[in-house]
Design an enzyme around this catalytic site. Structure first.
Site, PDB file in Angstrom:
ATOM      1  N   HIS A  47       0.825  -1.252  -0.091  1.00 42.42           N
ATOM      2  CA  HIS A  47      -0.089   0.029   0.147  1.00 42.42           C
ATOM      3  C   HIS A  47       0.973   1.152   0.214  1.00 42.42           C
ATOM      4  O   HIS A  47       1.702   1.112   0.596  1.00 42.42           O
ATOM      5  CB  HIS A  47      -0.750   0.097   1.266  1.00 42.42           C
ATOM      6  CG  HIS A  47      -1.767  -0.810   1.598  1.00 42.42           C
ATOM      7  ND1 HIS A  47      -2.806  -0.911   1.970  1.00 42.42           N
ATOM      8  CD2 HIS A  47      -1.274  -2.278   1.978  1.00 42.42           C
ATOM      9  CE1 HIS A  47      -3.635  -1.943   2.210  1.00 42.42           C
ATOM     10  NE2 HIS A  47      -2.532  -2.856   2.405  1.00 42.42           N
ATOM     11  N   TYR A 215      -6.117  -7.456  -1.399  1.00 42.96           N
ATOM     12  CA  TYR A 215      -6.330  -6.040  -2.373  1.00 42.96           C
ATOM     13  C   TYR A 215      -5.699  -6.431  -3.745  1.00 42.96           C
ATOM     14  O   TYR A 215      -4.941  -7.321  -3.839  1.00 42.96           O
ATOM     15  CB  TYR A 215      -5.430  -4.887  -1.511  1.00 42.96           C
ATOM     16  CG  TYR A 215      -4.009  -4.915  -1.189  1.00 42.96           C
ATOM     17  CD1 TYR A 215      -3.148  -4.696  -2.205  1.00 42.96           C
ATOM     18  CD2 TYR A 215      -3.646  -5.400   0.082  1.00 42.96           C
ATOM     19  CE1 TYR A 215      -1.780  -4.823  -1.803  1.00 42.96           C
ATOM     20  CE2 TYR A 215      -2.244  -5.449   0.385  1.00 42.96           C
ATOM     21  CZ  TYR A 215      -1.487  -4.983  -0.404  1.00 42.96           C
ATOM     22  OH  TYR A 215      -0.118  -5.103  -0.195  1.00 42.96           O
ATOM     23  N   ALA A 307       7.593   0.705   4.382  1.00 43.75           N
ATOM     24  CA  ALA A 307       8.175   1.630   3.386  1.00 43.75           C
ATOM     25  C   ALA A 307       7.916   3.173   3.421  1.00 43.75           C
ATOM     26  O   ALA A 307       8.559   3.854   3.159  1.00 43.75           O
ATOM     27  CB  ALA A 307       7.776   0.972   2.291  1.00 43.75           C
TER      28      ALA A 307
HETATM   29  P1  FAD Z   1      14.548  -2.660   2.216  1.00 39.17           P
HETATM   30  O1  FAD Z   1      13.535  -2.404   1.311  1.00 39.17           O
HETATM   31  O2  FAD Z   1      14.448  -4.100   2.956  1.00 39.17           O
HETATM   32  O3  FAD Z   1      15.802  -2.614   1.129  1.00 39.17           O
HETATM   33  C1  FAD Z   1      17.002  -2.868   1.770  1.00 39.17           C
HETATM   34  C2  FAD Z   1      18.203  -3.002   0.736  1.00 39.17           C
HETATM   35  O4  FAD Z   1      19.451  -3.330   1.076  1.00 39.17           O
HETATM   36  C3  FAD Z   1      17.714  -4.402  -0.138  1.00 39.17           C
HETATM   37  O5  FAD Z   1      17.722  -4.045  -1.444  1.00 39.17           O
HETATM   38  C4  FAD Z   1      18.778  -5.076   0.258  1.00 39.17           C
HETATM   39  O6  FAD Z   1      19.269  -6.395  -0.680  1.00 39.17           O
HETATM   40  C5  FAD Z   1      19.947  -4.248   0.497  1.00 39.17           C
HETATM   41  N1  FAD Z   1      21.259  -4.608   1.374  1.00 39.17           N
HETATM   42  C6  FAD Z   1      20.911  -5.177   2.668  1.00 39.17           C
HETATM   43  N2  FAD Z   1      22.039  -5.570   3.162  1.00 39.17           N
HETATM   44  C7  FAD Z   1      23.067  -4.916   2.359  1.00 39.17           C
HETATM   45  C8  FAD Z   1      24.428  -4.955   2.460  1.00 39.17           C
HETATM   46  N3  FAD Z   1      25.204  -5.384   3.614  1.00 39.17           N
HETATM   47  N4  FAD Z   1      25.326  -4.284   1.500  1.00 39.17           N
HETATM   48  C9  FAD Z   1      24.576  -3.798   0.380  1.00 39.17           C
HETATM   49  N5  FAD Z   1      23.241  -3.901   0.369  1.00 39.17           N
HETATM   50  C10 FAD Z   1      22.437  -4.294   1.338  1.00 39.17           C
HETATM   51  N6  FAD Z   1       5.416  -1.180   3.823  1.00 39.17           N
HETATM   52  C11 FAD Z   1       4.542  -0.545   3.289  1.00 39.17           C
HETATM   53  O7  FAD Z   1       4.896   0.876   3.347  1.00 39.17           O
HETATM   54  N7  FAD Z   1       3.293  -0.817   2.831  1.00 39.17           N
HETATM   55  C12 FAD Z   1       3.038  -2.007   2.652  1.00 39.17           C
HETATM   56  O8  FAD Z   1       1.850  -2.574   2.581  1.00 39.17           O
HETATM   57  C13 FAD Z   1       3.787  -3.030   3.384  1.00 39.17           C
HETATM   58  N8  FAD Z   1       3.578  -4.436   3.651  1.00 39.17           N
HETATM   59  C14 FAD Z   1       4.426  -5.175   3.933  1.00 39.17           C
HETATM   60  C15 FAD Z   1       4.226  -6.606   4.173  1.00 39.17           C
HETATM   61  C16 FAD Z   1       5.027  -7.631   4.544  1.00 39.17           C
HETATM   62  C17 FAD Z   1       4.735  -9.163   4.775  1.00 39.17           C
HETATM   63  C18 FAD Z   1       6.375  -7.075   5.148  1.00 39.17           C
HETATM   64  C19 FAD Z   1       7.471  -8.078   5.523  1.00 39.17           C
HETATM   65  C20 FAD Z   1       6.658  -5.781   5.033  1.00 39.17           C
HETATM   66  C21 FAD Z   1       5.531  -4.676   4.619  1.00 39.17           C
HETATM   67  N9  FAD Z   1       5.951  -3.481   4.287  1.00 39.17           N
HETATM   68  C22 FAD Z   1       5.125  -2.562   3.880  1.00 39.17           C
HETATM   69  C23 FAD Z   1       7.241  -3.022   5.067  1.00 39.17           C
HETATM   70  C24 FAD Z   1       8.208  -2.709   3.836  1.00 39.17           C
HETATM   71  O9  FAD Z   1       8.426  -3.708   2.967  1.00 39.17           O
HETATM   72  C25 FAD Z   1       9.749  -2.419   4.611  1.00 39.17           C
HETATM   73  O10 FAD Z   1       9.480  -1.331   5.630  1.00 39.17           O
HETATM   74  C26 FAD Z   1      10.359  -1.605   3.571  1.00 39.17           C
HETATM   75  O11 FAD Z   1      10.950  -2.521   2.705  1.00 39.17           O
HETATM   76  C27 FAD Z   1      11.843  -1.026   4.118  1.00 39.17           C
HETATM   77  O12 FAD Z   1      12.404  -0.348   3.118  1.00 39.17           O
HETATM   78  P2  FAD Z   1      14.399  -0.114   3.396  1.00 39.17           P
HETATM   79  O13 FAD Z   1      14.408   0.513   2.004  1.00 39.17           O
HETATM   80  O14 FAD Z   1      14.475   0.274   4.604  1.00 39.17           O
HETATM   81  O15 FAD Z   1      14.542  -1.748   3.206  1.00 39.17           O
END
Ligand code: FAD
Length: 382
Positions: A47, A215, A307
């Site tokens: 979402h 959804y 996210a």
């Molecule tokens: P991530 O998207 O996890 O990205 C981290 C990146 O860092 C990845 O690409 C990874 O490969 C890279 N990485 C990791 N370690 C290293 C390293 N040592 N060196 C280089 N690269 C590295 N959020 C919403 O807003 N709406 C939703 O509907 C929603 N639904 C969800 C449903 C589920 C079941 C889950 C588990 C989560 C959901 N979320 C949702 C939460 C959302 O997916 C995360 O909060 C979001 O992806 C966080 O973004 P980020 O960029 O912090 O981390």
């Protein structure tokens, strides 16, 4: 002699890609280091609230995302067994008017692909698993698993829940397993066509200790997604996720409404994910290193804002760096934490509690928020 000032973003996930796009648009030189060799269309939905779409407006992808995604008129909460409506939270045109942008649901792979097109050519480096960061007097040395290194003036840890940068700041500590798993499945419109049910645009089916959220993930409504929250005492697997199956789903949702049973019956592939978590961190930055998104405040996903918080962080961090210039990054990092911590921690707590929109409530504090709307709170005022 030192070269041009550079920012390194570690992780090109949803938050890292947003941070890099916004910082590049603000004139900073940014390199993104991503461990994955490439990205594929991972099977899950997401979402995006109006609070997030306002940031995507700045990046220039709001219209494209609007055109691709589903636009639910309501977030519906229903009793899992009787089907009685527990809440009808208006979205659609109401969200546009009241919160200033659309509320959409989309496939996260499609959304991420659009995000990746916003990054400067040549600025994303795949296959770069960060193994170490060392701060020198003038800059930071990043070391990657393939033996290569890079230097940057500041490093943004957007590397998710198992962040290496968080570990550098606070030491090794695994995230907590919350005691819940999420099942995730993507269904096609064809799989559902044979049922006489109304598969609603955005609906959460609840009983006391579990739920299923369902959804559409496309504007064409040809793909429907469900994600659950189900108690499960311990995560006994080494893998990040494992396969589940229809039998396990029928057992977990025994007694649920016929529409939920139809979803399970139509399920082909279904996976099971541990829901992991951390307590709020005592610091968000140290020296030239700063965290955002799940690296900083991971949460159970039940509010669909994880996210969203990562992307809001990206926008606020960019604002603060624009305000101070890269030279005064310590002040920028203090301002960033002062202007983000309260909101991100509140969303983290409500999401973990899994109470959001179960009953009729006003979500304006989440969706009406505009990261650009208010003057920055001073670091001292926080
Ligand atoms: P991530 O998207 O996890 O990205 C981290 C990146 O860092 C990845 O690409 C990874 O490969 C890279 N990485 C990791 N370690 C290293 C390293 N040592 N060196 C280089 N690269 C590295 N959020 C919403 O807003 N709406 C939703 O509907 C929603 N639904 C969800 C449903 C589920 C079941 C889950 C588990 C989560 C959901 N979320 C949702 C939460 C959302 O997916 C995360 O909060 C979001 O992806 C966080 O973004 P980020 O960029 O912090 O981390």
């Amino acid at each position: 002699m030192r070269g041009k000032e550079r920012i390194a973003v570690v992780g090109a996930g949803l938050g890292g890609a947003a941070a890099a796009a916004l910082l590049q648009r603000a004139g900073f030189t940014v390199d993104v280091f991503e461990q994955a060799p490439e990205f594929s269309r991972l099977g899950a939905g997401i979402h995006l609230g109006p609070n997030v779409m306002k940031v995507f407006r700045r990046i220039g992808i709001e219209d494209q995302l609007n055109a691709m995604s589903s636009h639910p008129d309501f977030w519906l909460s229903r009793d899992g067994e009787t089907g009685e409506y527990l809440s009808r939270i208006p979205l659609g045109g109401f969200a546009l008017r009241e919160y200033g942008a659309s509320y959409v649901t989309i496939h996260r792979g499609d959304m991420h692909q659009v995000q990746m097109t916003t990054l400067a050519p040549g600025s994303v480096h795949f296959g770069k698993y960060l193994t170490d960061v060392e701060e020198g007097g003038d800059d930071v040395l990043l070391t990657f698993g393939d033996g290569t290194t890079a230097r940057a003036d500041i490093v943004i840890g957007a590397d998710g829940i198992n962040s290496r940068i968080r570990e550098k700041l606070l030491g090794p500590e695994d995230p907590h397993y919350s005691g819940w798993v999420a099942h995730r499945a993507v269904l096609t419109g064809d799989q559902l066509a044979k049922y006489g049910h109304d598969f609603e645009d955005c609906v959460k089916w609840w009983t006391d200790d579990r739920h299923m959220m369902a959804y559409f993930t496309t504007g064409k409504r040809d793909e429907y997604y469900y994600v659950t929250g189900v108690p499960h005492p311990a995560w006994e697997f080494k893998e990040a996720f494992v396969d589940s199956n229809r039998d396990e789903m029928f057992e977990a949702f025994q007694g649920y409404h016929p529409t939920v049973q139809a979803l399970i019956e139509s399920t082909g592939e279904v996976t099971k994910w541990p829901l992991r978590n951390r307590n709020p961190l005592p610091v968000w930055s140290q020296g030239r290193l700063v965290l955002l998104g799940d690296a900083c405040h991971p949460m159970k996903p039940h509010m669909a804002q994880g996210a969203g918080m990562a992307i809001e962080d990206a926008a606020m961090l960019t604002r603060c760096l624009q305000e101070t210039g890269l030279g005064d990054y310590p002040l920028a990092f203090d301002l960033y934490e002062a202007n983000r911590k309260e909101r991100a921690s509140r969303v983290q707590a409500v999401s973990n509690a899994n109470t959001f929109l179960r009953t009729q409530e006003d979500p304006a504090w989440v969706y009406g928020y505009d990261v650009y709307a208010h003057p920055l709170k001073s670091a001292a005022a926080a």
